[in-house]
Design a protein around this motif. Sequence first.
Motif, PDB file in Angstrom:
ATOM      1  N   THR A 135       0.839  -1.205   0.000  1.00  0.00           N
ATOM      2  CA  THR A 135       0.000   0.000   0.000  1.00  0.00           C
ATOM      3  C   THR A 135       0.870   1.250   0.000  1.00  0.00           C
ATOM      4  OG1 THR A 135      -0.158   0.027   2.421  1.00  0.00           O
ATOM      5  CG2 THR A 135      -1.894  -1.128   1.211  1.00  0.00           C
ATOM      6  N   LEU A 136       0.341   2.306  -0.580  1.00  0.00           N
ATOM      7  CA  LEU A 136       0.947   3.630  -0.519  1.00  0.00           C
ATOM      8  C   LEU A 136       0.159   4.419   0.517  1.00  0.00           C
ATOM      9  CD1 LEU A 136       3.104   5.500  -1.808  1.00  0.00           C
ATOM     10  CD2 LEU A 136       1.302   6.343  -3.329  1.00  0.00           C
ATOM     11  N   GLN A 137       0.854   5.012   1.476  1.00  0.00           N
ATOM     12  CA  GLN A 137       0.202   5.622   2.633  1.00  0.00           C
ATOM     13  C   GLN A 137       0.472   7.113   2.720  1.00  0.00           C
ATOM     14  OE1 GLN A 137       2.270   3.433   5.663  1.00  0.00           O
ATOM     15  NE2 GLN A 137       0.688   1.863   5.781  1.00  0.00           N
ATOM     16  N   TYR A 138      -0.467   7.808   3.387  1.00  0.00           N
ATOM     17  CA  TYR A 138      -0.240   9.188   3.799  1.00  0.00           C
ATOM     18  C   TYR A 138      -0.338   9.235   5.322  1.00  0.00           C
ATOM     19  CZ  TYR A 138      -0.226  14.220   4.133  1.00  0.00           C
ATOM     20  OH  TYR A 138       0.136  15.507   4.450  1.00  0.00           O
ATOM     21  N   HIS A 139       0.739   9.716   5.962  1.00  0.00           N
ATOM     22  CA  HIS A 139       0.810   9.794   7.416  1.00  0.00           C
ATOM     23  C   HIS A 139       0.580  11.246   7.858  1.00  0.00           C
ATOM     24  CE1 HIS A 139       2.627   5.747   8.346  1.00  0.00           C
ATOM     25  NE2 HIS A 139       2.716   5.799   7.027  1.00  0.00           N
ATOM     26  N   PHE A 140      -0.314  11.444   8.802  1.00  0.00           N
ATOM     27  CA  PHE A 140      -0.590  12.759   9.361  1.00  0.00           C
ATOM     28  C   PHE A 140       0.358  12.988  10.540  1.00  0.00           C
ATOM     29  CE2 PHE A 140      -4.387  11.161   7.364  1.00  0.00           C
ATOM     30  CZ  PHE A 140      -4.817  12.236   6.596  1.00  0.00           C
ATOM     31  N   THR A 141       0.981  14.164  10.587  1.00  0.00           N
ATOM     32  CA  THR A 141       2.052  14.412  11.559  1.00  0.00           C
ATOM     33  C   THR A 141       1.758  15.568  12.504  1.00  0.00           C
ATOM     34  OG1 THR A 141       3.177  15.787   9.904  1.00  0.00           O
ATOM     35  CG2 THR A 141       3.823  13.466  10.034  1.00  0.00           C
ATOM     36  N   ASP A 142       0.510  15.982  12.605  1.00  0.00           N
ATOM     37  CA  ASP A 142       0.171  17.163  13.416  1.00  0.00           C
ATOM     38  C   ASP A 142      -0.517  16.818  14.736  1.00  0.00           C
ATOM     39  OD1 ASP A 142       1.152  18.752  11.335  1.00  0.00           O
ATOM     40  OD2 ASP A 142      -0.798  18.765  10.332  1.00  0.00           O
ATOM     41  N   PHE A 143      -0.379  15.577  15.190  1.00  0.00           N
ATOM     42  CA  PHE A 143      -1.091  15.164  16.393  1.00  0.00           C
ATOM     43  C   PHE A 143      -0.152  14.647  17.478  1.00  0.00           C
ATOM     44  CE2 PHE A 143      -3.863  14.671  12.731  1.00  0.00           C
ATOM     45  CZ  PHE A 143      -4.983  15.401  13.112  1.00  0.00           C
ATOM     46  N   GLY A 144       1.063  15.150  17.498  1.00  0.00           N
ATOM     47  CA  GLY A 144       2.004  14.756  18.530  1.00  0.00           C
ATOM     48  C   GLY A 144       2.402  13.301  18.414  1.00  0.00           C
ATOM     49  N   ALA A 145       2.280  12.558  19.532  1.00  0.00           N
ATOM     50  CA  ALA A 145       2.680  11.152  19.546  1.00  0.00           C
ATOM     51  C   ALA A 145       1.750  10.270  18.721  1.00  0.00           C
ATOM     52  CB  ALA A 145       2.734  10.648  20.982  1.00  0.00           C
ATOM     53  N   LEU A 146       0.543  10.745  18.448  1.00  0.00           N
ATOM     54  CA  LEU A 146      -0.419   9.988  17.652  1.00  0.00           C
ATOM     55  C   LEU A 146      -0.153  10.238  16.169  1.00  0.00           C
ATOM     56  CD1 LEU A 146      -2.977   8.175  17.725  1.00  0.00           C
ATOM     57  CD2 LEU A 146      -4.311  10.285  17.596  1.00  0.00           C
ATOM     58  N   PHE A 189      -6.640   1.933   7.010  1.00  0.00           N
ATOM     59  CA  PHE A 189      -6.454   3.075   7.891  1.00  0.00           C
ATOM     60  C   PHE A 189      -5.918   2.535   9.206  1.00  0.00           C
ATOM     61  CE2 PHE A 189     -10.765   1.613   8.729  1.00  0.00           C
ATOM     62  CZ  PHE A 189     -10.843   1.640  10.120  1.00  0.00           C
ATOM     63  N   GLY A 190      -5.208   3.395   9.931  1.00  0.00           N
ATOM     64  CA  GLY A 190      -4.629   2.963  11.195  1.00  0.00           C
ATOM     65  C   GLY A 190      -3.879   4.099  11.849  1.00  0.00           C
ATOM     66  N   PHE A 191      -3.176   3.764  12.924  1.00  0.00           N
ATOM     67  CA  PHE A 191      -2.365   4.770  13.599  1.00  0.00           C
ATOM     68  C   PHE A 191      -1.239   4.096  14.380  1.00  0.00           C
ATOM     69  CE2 PHE A 191      -5.669   3.701  16.693  1.00  0.00           C
ATOM     70  CZ  PHE A 191      -4.928   3.486  17.858  1.00  0.00           C
ATOM     71  N   ASP A 192      -0.164   4.848  14.546  1.00  0.00           N
ATOM     72  CA  ASP A 192       0.907   4.514  15.484  1.00  0.00           C
ATOM     73  C   ASP A 192       0.827   5.500  16.645  1.00  0.00           C
ATOM     74  OD1 ASP A 192       2.539   2.393  14.074  1.00  0.00           O
ATOM     75  OD2 ASP A 192       2.569   3.976  12.560  1.00  0.00           O
ATOM     76  N   TYR A 193       1.016   5.004  17.851  1.00  0.00           N
ATOM     77  CA  TYR A 193       1.158   5.884  19.006  1.00  0.00           C
ATOM     78  C   TYR A 193       2.571   5.695  19.526  1.00  0.00           C
ATOM     79  CZ  TYR A 193       0.352   8.465  23.269  1.00  0.00           C
ATOM     80  OH  TYR A 193       0.442   9.397  24.273  1.00  0.00           O
ATOM     81  N   MET A 194       3.426   6.715  19.296  1.00  0.00           N
ATOM     82  CA  MET A 194       4.846   6.587  19.596  1.00  0.00           C
ATOM     83  C   MET A 194       5.100   6.838  21.079  1.00  0.00           C
ATOM     84  SD  MET A 194       5.814   5.638  16.683  1.00  0.00           S
ATOM     85  CE  MET A 194       7.565   5.481  17.091  1.00  0.00           C
ATOM     86  N   LEU A 195       5.723   5.864  21.738  1.00  0.00           N
ATOM     87  CA  LEU A 195       6.065   5.977  23.152  1.00  0.00           C
ATOM     88  C   LEU A 195       7.357   6.759  23.358  1.00  0.00           C
ATOM     89  CD1 LEU A 195       5.237   2.286  24.121  1.00  0.00           C
ATOM     90  CD2 LEU A 195       3.759   4.305  24.312  1.00  0.00           C
ATOM     91  N   ASP A 196       8.259   6.660  22.383  1.00  0.00           N
ATOM     92  CA  ASP A 196       9.473   7.469  22.366  1.00  0.00           C
ATOM     93  C   ASP A 196       9.900   7.592  20.907  1.00  0.00           C
ATOM     94  OD1 ASP A 196      10.844   5.098  21.676  1.00  0.00           O
ATOM     95  OD2 ASP A 196      11.444   4.690  23.747  1.00  0.00           O
ATOM     96  N   ARG A 197      11.152   7.996  20.680  1.00  0.00           N
ATOM     97  CA  ARG A 197      11.601   8.250  19.302  1.00  0.00           C
ATOM     98  C   ARG A 197      11.538   6.981  18.436  1.00  0.00           C
ATOM     99  NH1 ARG A 197      16.309   8.027  16.333  1.00  0.00           N
ATOM    100  NH2 ARG A 197      16.623   9.717  14.826  1.00  0.00           N
TER     101      ARG A 197
END
Length: 243
Positions: A135-146, A189-197
Amino acid sequence: MRTRTVLTRASLLALAASLANIPVQAADLGRASIYYKAPPIEPSNPWMIRLRVLGVLPDTAGSSVSVAGAPSLSSPRSGLSISDQAIPELDITYFFTKNVAAELILGVTSHHISGNGALTGLDIGKAWLLPPTLTLQYHFTDFGALKPYIGAGINYTTFFNQSAANTSLVGLAVTDLRISNQFGAAVQFGFDYMLDRNWGLNFDVKKLWLRPEYSATVNNTIAVTGRANIDPWLVSGGVTYKF
Protein backbone atom coordinates in the motif's frame (compact mmCIF):
# COMPACT_ATOMS: atom_id res chain seq x y z
CA MET A 1 65.18 60.05 34.08
CA ARG A 2 61.98 60.89 35.95
CA THR A 3 60.98 63.32 33.19
CA ARG A 4 61.40 60.69 30.49
CA THR A 5 59.12 58.24 32.32
CA VAL A 6 56.38 60.88 32.58
CA LEU A 7 56.69 61.65 28.87
CA THR A 8 56.45 58.00 27.97
CA ARG A 9 53.26 57.57 29.91
CA ALA A 10 51.82 60.68 28.33
CA SER A 11 52.72 59.36 24.88
CA LEU A 12 50.95 56.07 25.57
CA LEU A 13 47.83 57.85 26.76
CA ALA A 14 47.81 60.04 23.66
CA LEU A 15 48.23 56.97 21.41
CA ALA A 16 45.35 55.17 23.09
CA ALA A 17 43.13 58.23 22.67
CA SER A 18 43.93 58.48 18.98
CA LEU A 19 43.24 54.80 18.38
CA ALA A 20 39.87 55.12 20.05
CA ASN A 21 38.89 57.77 17.48
CA ILE A 22 39.79 55.65 14.42
CA PRO A 23 36.54 54.44 12.67
CA VAL A 24 36.21 50.71 12.32
CA GLN A 25 35.38 49.60 8.79
CA ALA A 26 32.77 46.92 8.06
CA ALA A 27 35.40 44.86 6.26
CA ASP A 28 37.54 44.90 9.40
CA LEU A 29 34.58 43.64 11.42
CA GLY A 30 34.02 40.85 8.90
CA ARG A 31 37.65 39.79 9.18
CA ALA A 32 37.52 39.97 12.93
CA SER A 33 34.26 38.08 13.37
CA ILE A 34 34.30 34.51 14.60
CA TYR A 35 31.80 32.30 12.78
CA TYR A 36 30.04 29.29 14.38
CA LYS A 37 28.99 26.61 11.95
CA ALA A 38 26.15 24.43 13.22
CA PRO A 39 26.70 20.70 12.82
CA PRO A 40 24.78 19.17 9.89
CA ILE A 41 21.41 17.62 10.72
CA GLU A 42 21.53 13.92 10.03
CA PRO A 43 18.52 12.69 8.01
CA SER A 44 16.23 10.33 9.90
CA ASN A 45 16.27 6.66 8.93
CA PRO A 46 13.34 6.03 6.52
CA TRP A 47 12.61 2.45 7.65
CA MET A 48 9.94 1.24 10.08
CA ILE A 49 8.88 -2.28 10.99
CA ARG A 50 5.86 -3.60 12.88
CA LEU A 51 5.17 -6.98 14.45
CA ARG A 52 1.45 -7.52 14.83
CA VAL A 53 -1.24 -10.07 15.60
CA LEU A 54 -3.50 -10.14 12.54
CA GLY A 55 -7.09 -11.32 12.43
CA VAL A 56 -8.25 -12.44 8.97
CA LEU A 57 -12.05 -12.16 8.75
CA PRO A 58 -13.46 -13.32 5.38
CA ASP A 59 -16.76 -11.93 4.11
CA THR A 60 -18.06 -14.65 1.77
CA ALA A 61 -21.43 -13.10 0.90
CA GLY A 62 -22.07 -13.46 -2.80
CA SER A 63 -19.85 -16.51 -3.35
CA SER A 64 -21.18 -18.70 -6.15
CA VAL A 65 -21.50 -22.48 -6.49
CA SER A 66 -22.41 -24.33 -9.68
CA VAL A 67 -22.85 -28.09 -9.33
CA ALA A 68 -23.09 -29.79 -12.73
CA GLY A 69 -26.48 -31.41 -13.20
CA ALA A 70 -27.71 -30.41 -9.73
CA PRO A 71 -29.38 -26.97 -9.76
CA SER A 72 -30.90 -27.66 -6.34
CA LEU A 73 -27.36 -27.67 -4.90
CA SER A 74 -26.18 -24.62 -6.85
CA SER A 75 -26.43 -20.87 -6.19
CA PRO A 76 -28.51 -19.08 -5.10
CA ARG A 77 -29.54 -22.05 -2.96
CA SER A 78 -25.99 -22.62 -1.74
CA GLY A 79 -22.75 -20.78 -1.08
CA LEU A 80 -19.44 -20.98 0.74
CA SER A 81 -18.25 -20.37 4.27
CA ILE A 82 -14.58 -19.67 5.06
CA SER A 83 -13.17 -19.74 8.58
CA ASP A 84 -11.66 -16.78 10.41
CA GLN A 85 -8.01 -16.97 11.41
CA ALA A 86 -5.47 -15.19 13.64
CA ILE A 87 -1.78 -15.15 12.70
CA PRO A 88 1.45 -13.29 13.48
CA GLU A 89 2.32 -10.75 10.80
CA LEU A 90 5.34 -8.62 9.89
CA ASP A 91 5.18 -5.40 7.90
CA ILE A 92 7.94 -3.22 6.52
CA THR A 93 7.40 0.50 5.85
CA TYR A 94 9.64 2.90 3.89
CA PHE A 95 9.13 6.66 4.19
CA PHE A 96 9.77 8.66 1.02
CA THR A 97 8.98 11.85 2.96
CA LYS A 98 7.76 12.44 6.51
CA ASN A 99 4.19 12.04 5.20
CA VAL A 100 4.37 9.59 2.28
CA ALA A 101 5.34 5.95 2.79
CA ALA A 102 4.93 2.49 1.28
CA GLU A 103 4.05 -0.56 3.39
CA LEU A 104 4.46 -4.26 2.60
CA ILE A 105 2.75 -6.83 4.83
CA LEU A 106 3.95 -10.43 5.02
CA GLY A 107 2.24 -13.43 6.54
CA VAL A 108 0.63 -16.78 5.71
CA THR A 109 -2.72 -18.08 6.84
CA SER A 110 -4.72 -21.30 6.61
CA HIS A 111 -8.50 -21.42 6.13
CA HIS A 112 -11.13 -24.12 6.25
CA ILE A 113 -13.84 -24.05 3.55
CA SER A 114 -17.33 -25.48 3.93
CA GLY A 115 -20.69 -25.17 2.23
CA ASN A 116 -23.75 -23.23 3.36
CA GLY A 117 -27.37 -23.04 2.29
CA ALA A 118 -28.22 -26.30 0.53
CA LEU A 119 -24.66 -27.47 1.18
CA THR A 120 -24.63 -26.67 4.90
CA GLY A 121 -22.53 -29.26 6.70
CA LEU A 122 -20.51 -30.25 3.63
CA ASP A 123 -16.80 -30.09 4.39
CA ILE A 124 -15.14 -28.84 1.19
CA GLY A 125 -11.46 -28.59 2.15
CA LYS A 126 -8.74 -26.22 3.24
CA ALA A 127 -6.03 -24.05 1.72
CA TRP A 128 -3.06 -21.95 2.78
CA LEU A 129 -2.89 -18.35 1.60
CA LEU A 130 0.16 -16.15 1.04
CA PRO A 131 -1.33 -12.65 0.64
CA PRO A 132 1.47 -10.03 0.35
CA THR A 133 -0.12 -6.58 0.20
CA LEU A 134 1.60 -3.34 -0.85
CA THR A 135 0.00 0.00 0.00
CA LEU A 136 0.95 3.63 -0.52
CA GLN A 137 0.20 5.62 2.63
CA TYR A 138 -0.24 9.19 3.80
CA HIS A 139 0.81 9.79 7.42
CA PHE A 140 -0.59 12.76 9.36
CA THR A 141 2.05 14.41 11.56
CA ASP A 142 0.17 17.16 13.42
CA PHE A 143 -1.09 15.16 16.39
CA GLY A 144 2.00 14.76 18.53
CA ALA A 145 2.68 11.15 19.55
CA LEU A 146 -0.42 9.99 17.65
CA LYS A 147 0.43 9.26 13.99
CA PRO A 148 -2.71 8.32 12.01
CA TYR A 149 -2.47 7.21 8.38
CA ILE A 150 -4.56 6.08 5.42
CA GLY A 151 -3.51 3.99 2.45
CA ALA A 152 -4.51 2.13 -0.69
CA GLY A 153 -2.79 -0.47 -2.80
CA ILE A 154 -2.77 -3.94 -4.29
CA ASN A 155 -2.79 -7.51 -3.04
CA TYR A 156 -1.71 -10.72 -4.75
CA THR A 157 -2.82 -13.90 -3.01
CA THR A 158 -1.23 -17.27 -3.73
CA PHE A 159 -3.15 -20.37 -2.68
CA PHE A 160 -1.04 -23.43 -1.83
CA ASN A 161 -1.32 -26.75 0.01
CA GLN A 162 -4.90 -26.99 -1.18
CA SER A 163 -6.63 -30.19 -0.13
CA ALA A 164 -10.14 -31.57 -0.54
CA ALA A 165 -11.91 -32.78 2.58
CA ASN A 166 -12.86 -36.25 1.30
CA THR A 167 -15.53 -36.55 3.98
CA SER A 168 -19.05 -37.68 3.12
CA LEU A 169 -22.33 -35.87 3.76
CA VAL A 170 -25.47 -37.70 2.57
CA GLY A 171 -23.42 -39.50 -0.02
CA LEU A 172 -21.46 -36.41 -1.23
CA ALA A 173 -17.72 -35.94 -0.73
CA VAL A 174 -15.41 -33.31 -2.24
CA THR A 175 -12.51 -35.26 -3.70
CA ASP A 176 -10.55 -32.50 -5.46
CA LEU A 177 -10.13 -28.75 -4.91
CA ARG A 178 -8.33 -26.05 -6.89
CA ILE A 179 -8.33 -22.28 -6.16
CA SER A 180 -6.77 -19.79 -8.59
CA ASN A 181 -4.25 -17.16 -7.52
CA GLN A 182 -5.75 -13.69 -7.59
CA PHE A 183 -4.96 -9.96 -7.61
CA GLY A 184 -7.11 -7.68 -5.52
CA ALA A 185 -7.42 -4.07 -4.37
CA ALA A 186 -6.73 -2.98 -0.78
CA VAL A 187 -7.51 0.05 1.40
CA GLN A 188 -6.40 0.71 4.96
CA PHE A 189 -6.45 3.07 7.89
CA GLY A 190 -4.63 2.96 11.19
CA PHE A 191 -2.36 4.77 13.60
CA ASP A 192 0.91 4.51 15.48
CA TYR A 193 1.16 5.88 19.01
CA MET A 194 4.85 6.59 19.60
CA LEU A 195 6.07 5.98 23.15
CA ASP A 196 9.47 7.47 22.37
CA ARG A 197 11.60 8.25 19.30
CA ASN A 198 11.82 4.57 18.26
CA TRP A 199 9.08 2.50 19.91
CA GLY A 200 5.33 2.70 19.54
CA LEU A 201 2.03 0.83 19.45
CA ASN A 202 0.07 0.21 16.26
CA PHE A 203 -3.54 -0.49 15.29
CA ASP A 204 -4.42 -1.16 11.65
CA VAL A 205 -7.45 -2.18 9.58
CA LYS A 206 -7.34 -3.28 5.94
CA LYS A 207 -10.05 -4.33 3.53
CA LEU A 208 -9.11 -6.60 0.62
CA TRP A 209 -11.27 -7.39 -2.41
CA LEU A 210 -10.30 -10.97 -3.18
CA ARG A 211 -12.57 -13.09 -5.41
CA PRO A 212 -10.72 -16.06 -6.91
CA GLU A 213 -12.25 -18.65 -9.20
CA TYR A 214 -12.24 -22.24 -7.96
CA SER A 215 -13.05 -25.72 -9.21
CA ALA A 216 -13.80 -28.91 -7.31
CA THR A 217 -14.92 -32.47 -7.91
CA VAL A 218 -17.57 -34.31 -5.92
CA ASN A 219 -17.45 -38.11 -5.69
CA ASN A 220 -14.62 -38.06 -8.28
CA THR A 221 -17.14 -37.39 -11.07
CA ILE A 222 -19.35 -34.31 -10.46
CA ALA A 223 -17.76 -30.99 -11.48
CA VAL A 224 -18.25 -27.97 -9.25
CA THR A 225 -17.14 -24.46 -10.23
CA GLY A 226 -17.67 -20.97 -8.91
CA ARG A 227 -16.21 -17.85 -7.39
CA ALA A 228 -15.14 -17.53 -3.76
CA ASN A 229 -15.82 -14.01 -2.52
CA ILE A 230 -13.30 -14.01 0.32
CA ASP A 231 -13.10 -10.18 0.65
CA PRO A 232 -11.42 -10.31 4.07
CA TRP A 233 -11.10 -7.65 6.73
CA LEU A 234 -7.58 -7.65 8.19
CA VAL A 235 -7.63 -6.27 11.73
CA SER A 236 -4.31 -6.08 13.56
CA GLY A 237 -2.49 -4.60 16.53
CA GLY A 238 1.09 -4.75 17.66
CA VAL A 239 4.42 -3.07 18.21
CA THR A 240 6.13 -0.44 16.04
CA TYR A 241 9.87 0.18 15.76
CA LYS A 242 11.11 3.27 13.85
CA PHE A 243 14.80 3.18 12.95
